[in-house]
Design a protein around this motif. Sequence first.
Motif, PDB file in Angstrom:
ATOM      1  N   VAL A 172       0.841  -1.197   0.000  1.00  0.00           N
ATOM      2  CA  VAL A 172       0.000   0.000   0.000  1.00  0.00           C
ATOM      3  C   VAL A 172       0.876   1.248   0.000  1.00  0.00           C
ATOM      4  O   VAL A 172       1.922   1.278   0.667  1.00  0.00           O
ATOM      5  CB  VAL A 172      -0.923   0.035   1.250  1.00  0.00           C
ATOM      6  N   ILE A 173       0.453   2.262  -0.746  1.00  0.00           N
ATOM      7  CA  ILE A 173       1.045   3.599  -0.662  1.00  0.00           C
ATOM      8  C   ILE A 173       0.044   4.501   0.039  1.00  0.00           C
ATOM      9  O   ILE A 173      -1.133   4.539  -0.340  1.00  0.00           O
ATOM     10  CB  ILE A 173       1.353   4.173  -2.058  1.00  0.00           C
ATOM     11  N   ALA A 215      -5.865   1.469   5.239  1.00  0.00           N
ATOM     12  CA  ALA A 215      -4.539   0.970   4.880  1.00  0.00           C
ATOM     13  C   ALA A 215      -4.159  -0.231   5.750  1.00  0.00           C
ATOM     14  O   ALA A 215      -3.585  -1.217   5.250  1.00  0.00           O
ATOM     15  CB  ALA A 215      -3.501   2.080   5.016  1.00  0.00           C
ATOM     16  N   MET A 216      -4.469  -0.148   7.038  1.00  0.00           N
ATOM     17  CA  MET A 216      -4.173  -1.268   7.935  1.00  0.00           C
ATOM     18  C   MET A 216      -4.906  -2.526   7.513  1.00  0.00           C
ATOM     19  O   MET A 216      -4.329  -3.615   7.473  1.00  0.00           O
ATOM     20  CB  MET A 216      -4.554  -0.885   9.373  1.00  0.00           C
ATOM     21  N   ALA A 217      -6.194  -2.369   7.187  1.00  0.00           N
ATOM     22  CA  ALA A 217      -6.978  -3.523   6.766  1.00  0.00           C
ATOM     23  C   ALA A 217      -6.430  -4.107   5.458  1.00  0.00           C
ATOM     24  O   ALA A 217      -6.401  -5.334   5.277  1.00  0.00           O
ATOM     25  CB  ALA A 217      -8.444  -3.119   6.593  1.00  0.00           C
ATOM     26  N   LYS A 218      -5.969  -3.246   4.575  1.00  0.00           N
ATOM     27  CA  LYS A 218      -5.479  -3.696   3.272  1.00  0.00           C
ATOM     28  C   LYS A 218      -4.243  -4.588   3.409  1.00  0.00           C
ATOM     29  O   LYS A 218      -4.076  -5.556   2.659  1.00  0.00           O
ATOM     30  CB  LYS A 218      -5.130  -2.475   2.415  1.00  0.00           C
ATOM     31  N   VAL A 219      -3.386  -4.259   4.381  1.00  0.00           N
ATOM     32  CA  VAL A 219      -2.153  -5.042   4.542  1.00  0.00           C
ATOM     33  C   VAL A 219      -2.297  -6.134   5.601  1.00  0.00           C
ATOM     34  O   VAL A 219      -1.334  -6.847   5.897  1.00  0.00           O
ATOM     35  CB  VAL A 219      -0.955  -4.129   4.892  1.00  0.00           C
ATOM     36  N   GLY A 220      -3.491  -6.257   6.201  1.00  0.00           N
ATOM     37  CA  GLY A 220      -3.736  -7.332   7.153  1.00  0.00           C
ATOM     38  C   GLY A 220      -3.293  -7.053   8.570  1.00  0.00           C
ATOM     39  O   GLY A 220      -3.146  -8.000   9.364  1.00  0.00           O
ATOM     40  N   LEU A 221      -3.088  -5.785   8.936  1.00  0.00           N
ATOM     41  CA  LEU A 221      -2.762  -5.463  10.321  1.00  0.00           C
ATOM     42  C   LEU A 221      -4.000  -5.629  11.201  1.00  0.00           C
ATOM     43  O   LEU A 221      -5.099  -5.259  10.793  1.00  0.00           O
ATOM     44  CB  LEU A 221      -2.250  -4.028  10.442  1.00  0.00           C
ATOM     45  N   PRO A 222      -3.853  -6.187  12.395  1.00  0.00           N
ATOM     46  CA  PRO A 222      -5.012  -6.337  13.286  1.00  0.00           C
ATOM     47  C   PRO A 222      -5.527  -4.967  13.741  1.00  0.00           C
ATOM     48  O   PRO A 222      -4.751  -4.040  13.966  1.00  0.00           O
ATOM     49  CB  PRO A 222      -4.455  -7.142  14.460  1.00  0.00           C
TER      50      PRO A 222
END
Length: 340
Positions: free
Chosen positions: A258-259, A322-329
């Motif tokens: 993600v950017i 952005a967090m959801a896109k990269v899989g961060l909890p």
Amino acid sequence: MHAMRVELEAVVNELKRWRDAGEDAVYLEPGTLDAVRAKVAELRAAAPDEALPENQARDTSPAFEAASSESRGSLRPRIKQNADVIKDFLQQSDSPSTAPKKKVAKKGAAKAGQGLPPGVKEIPSPTPFELPEGDKQARWNWLRDHVLGDPVCQEHLRPSKQVVFGVGNLDADIFFCGEAPGEDEEMQGEPFVGKAGQLLNKIISAMGVSREQTYIGNIMNWRPEHDKPFGNRAPVEAEINYCLPYLIGQLEIVQPKVIVALGLTAANGLLGFDPERRMGKVRGQWLEFSGVPLIITYHPSYLLRNQANSAKRLVWEDILLAMAKVGLPISEKQQGYFKG
């Protein structure tokens, strides 16, 4: 007349800076535009023959007339007025009624088509380059050395200041892309180390990661020159276009998931310049740059000027995406930041 013109240009430059930092509106007291119009008319009458840029005429656009009517008739103590309307008014409303004389370029002025301040050398087209083979670190080291030694970057530096290159984890999932270095950044040679950088660090920490786990770069590699003793100038298209290949090189090395573009200048650099683009309309939407998902949000400097929870919530909503896109909890506590 000259002194007033300088003051008006200073207002225009400040409005541009606000706009490029994420502001899409400013507040004016009722009658402010009428007062400025009256002052300009007074100065024009005192110096009717002063040469001004060609094709300038009083703004009679529906947007301007509607704004003027609103400012005279609104019952609210302040009105919301688009900054570009004010800019157009200041630039156009003082044109003489007679045909203007041809504008003569000042000695030492940069090419007018690039929009650079007087005395700033014209920006050439970028020189093509190819990243070498090797692992990420070797390629990044080569690119960093190449950028730091770039003669155009060096030529536009202030004395004793530094070219600014990206920093962070070369395997980062999130790539934060800022605008241009400021005073602190050009002194230390690292992006986001001033007050806006400290706030970005807090945002990153609230995500549950550290600054070192992300990658942080800028759309520009040097602090744009201007003739004022303080403040920053938003980079023009030619400056951004020169530095853009270096940003693309960093993206090719890091290969983030993600950017996150911070501010309108970064958005314009990545998406192409559009005078109609406004942060309020493009933030929070998934776009794409060079094959990488892109989300745009307000620059941290916007939050330094606007301390309201509503503004913080807008930025945080974009960060959550952005967090959801990269899989961060994402915890319930994080979901609830800045609500209410």
